[in-house]
Every structure is written in structure tokens, then in C-alpha cells.
Design a protein around this motif. Sequence first.
Motif, PDB file in Angstrom:
ATOM      1  N   TYR A   3       0.857  -1.186   0.000  1.00  0.00           N
ATOM      2  CA  TYR A   3       0.000   0.000   0.000  1.00  0.00           C
ATOM      3  C   TYR A   3       0.891   1.234   0.000  1.00  0.00           C
ATOM      4  O   TYR A   3       2.008   1.204   0.505  1.00  0.00           O
ATOM      5  CB  TYR A   3      -0.939  -0.008   1.202  1.00  0.00           C
ATOM      6  N   GLU A  47      -6.490   1.355   4.815  1.00  0.00           N
ATOM      7  CA  GLU A  47      -7.141   2.113   3.746  1.00  0.00           C
ATOM      8  C   GLU A  47      -8.503   2.705   4.135  1.00  0.00           C
ATOM      9  O   GLU A  47      -8.718   3.909   3.959  1.00  0.00           O
ATOM     10  CB  GLU A  47      -7.268   1.237   2.498  1.00  0.00           C
ATOM     11  N   PHE A  56      -3.612   3.871  -0.993  1.00  0.00           N
ATOM     12  CA  PHE A  56      -4.009   3.101  -2.168  1.00  0.00           C
ATOM     13  C   PHE A  56      -3.152   1.853  -2.282  1.00  0.00           C
ATOM     14  O   PHE A  56      -1.970   1.870  -1.919  1.00  0.00           O
ATOM     15  CB  PHE A  56      -3.793   3.932  -3.451  1.00  0.00           C
ATOM     16  N   TYR A  57      -3.735   0.788  -2.840  1.00  0.00           N
ATOM     17  CA  TYR A  57      -2.922  -0.351  -3.219  1.00  0.00           C
ATOM     18  C   TYR A  57      -1.980   0.148  -4.316  1.00  0.00           C
ATOM     19  O   TYR A  57      -2.357   0.985  -5.144  1.00  0.00           O
ATOM     20  CB  TYR A  57      -3.806  -1.502  -3.708  1.00  0.00           C
ATOM     21  N   ASP A  59      -0.843  -0.694  -7.169  1.00  0.00           N
ATOM     22  CA  ASP A  59      -1.295  -0.681  -8.562  1.00  0.00           C
ATOM     23  C   ASP A  59      -2.443   0.295  -8.802  1.00  0.00           C
ATOM     24  O   ASP A  59      -2.767   0.598  -9.950  1.00  0.00           O
ATOM     25  CB  ASP A  59      -1.746  -2.078  -8.994  1.00  0.00           C
ATOM     26  N   ASP A  60      -3.071   0.778  -7.740  1.00  0.00           N
ATOM     27  CA  ASP A  60      -4.247   1.632  -7.868  1.00  0.00           C
ATOM     28  C   ASP A  60      -3.997   3.102  -7.534  1.00  0.00           C
ATOM     29  O   ASP A  60      -4.938   3.887  -7.446  1.00  0.00           O
ATOM     30  CB  ASP A  60      -5.369   1.108  -6.957  1.00  0.00           C
ATOM     31  N   PRO A  62      -3.670   6.773  -8.046  1.00  0.00           N
ATOM     32  CA  PRO A  62      -4.079   7.620  -9.178  1.00  0.00           C
ATOM     33  C   PRO A  62      -2.867   8.215  -9.896  1.00  0.00           C
ATOM     34  O   PRO A  62      -1.847   8.517  -9.276  1.00  0.00           O
ATOM     35  CB  PRO A  62      -4.903   8.724  -8.504  1.00  0.00           C
ATOM     36  N   GLU A  63      -3.009   8.382 -11.177  1.00  0.00           N
ATOM     37  CA  GLU A  63      -1.903   8.842 -12.025  1.00  0.00           C
ATOM     38  C   GLU A  63      -1.259  10.129 -11.501  1.00  0.00           C
ATOM     39  O   GLU A  63      -0.043  10.254 -11.497  1.00  0.00           O
ATOM     40  CB  GLU A  63      -2.403   9.049 -13.468  1.00  0.00           C
ATOM     41  N   LYS A  66       1.385   9.270  -8.759  1.00  0.00           N
ATOM     42  CA  LYS A  66       2.316   8.153  -8.975  1.00  0.00           C
ATOM     43  C   LYS A  66       3.687   8.404  -8.358  1.00  0.00           C
ATOM     44  O   LYS A  66       4.357   7.475  -7.937  1.00  0.00           O
ATOM     45  CB  LYS A  66       2.467   7.843 -10.471  1.00  0.00           C
TER      46      LYS A  66
END
Length: 108
Positions: A3, A47, A56-57, A59-60, A62-63, A66
Motif C-alpha cells: 500500500y 485504507e 491506495f494499493y 497498482d491503484d 491515481p496517475e 504516482k
Amino acid sequence: MTYIIAEPCVDVLDKACIEECPVDCIYEGNRMLYIHPDECVDCGACEPVCPVEAIFYEDDVPEQWKDYTNANYEFFEDMGSPGGAAKVGKIERDASFVAAQPANLNEH
């Protein structure tokens, strides 16, 4: 995978996630909290308790946030795995990306 704590936590440091973490893998820096990637067991308990929805996990994430993935990893580069945040206490620094961010004066 782990996470990640992202921008909404900067200068907020609510710490509800720390209380919920069963493995004590959420560490406090000067301006935000960080999840240790080697100590996190991916349980996700942190979370839903975050009042600013900053967790966030991996892979999740938000762009637009990052860069916080690398910041979470960078924070622990010189530290290794101390085996729990309670042993260490507040760490008087931040990842370079976080330290360079302008002060977050938004009401959360």
C-alpha cells in the motif's frame, strides 16, 4: 506489492491508519506517513480508516500521485527494515519528493 500513502496525507498526518495497522508498518516522517514496503502484509486495514483517502494499493495509485510510490520506497532506502514503527518513533525527515512539495494548507 504494498500500500502507498499519497498527496492527501502531506501536512495532515491524521494517524488513524497507524492505530489500525496490525503489523506496525506505517512510519511517521516530518510531513506525511509512509508504509514500509517490506513490512506491509497487504491486509488493507489502513485504507478505509484514512479520513483523507490517501492510501491506495500500489497498482491503484491515481496517475496524478504516482510519484508518491517512489517516495514511499525512497523513505526506507537507508533505513532497511527496522521491524516496526513503534520502535523507531517519528523520523525527522521525508522523501525528497515530499520535502520539495509546497505546504498543503487545504482543509481536509
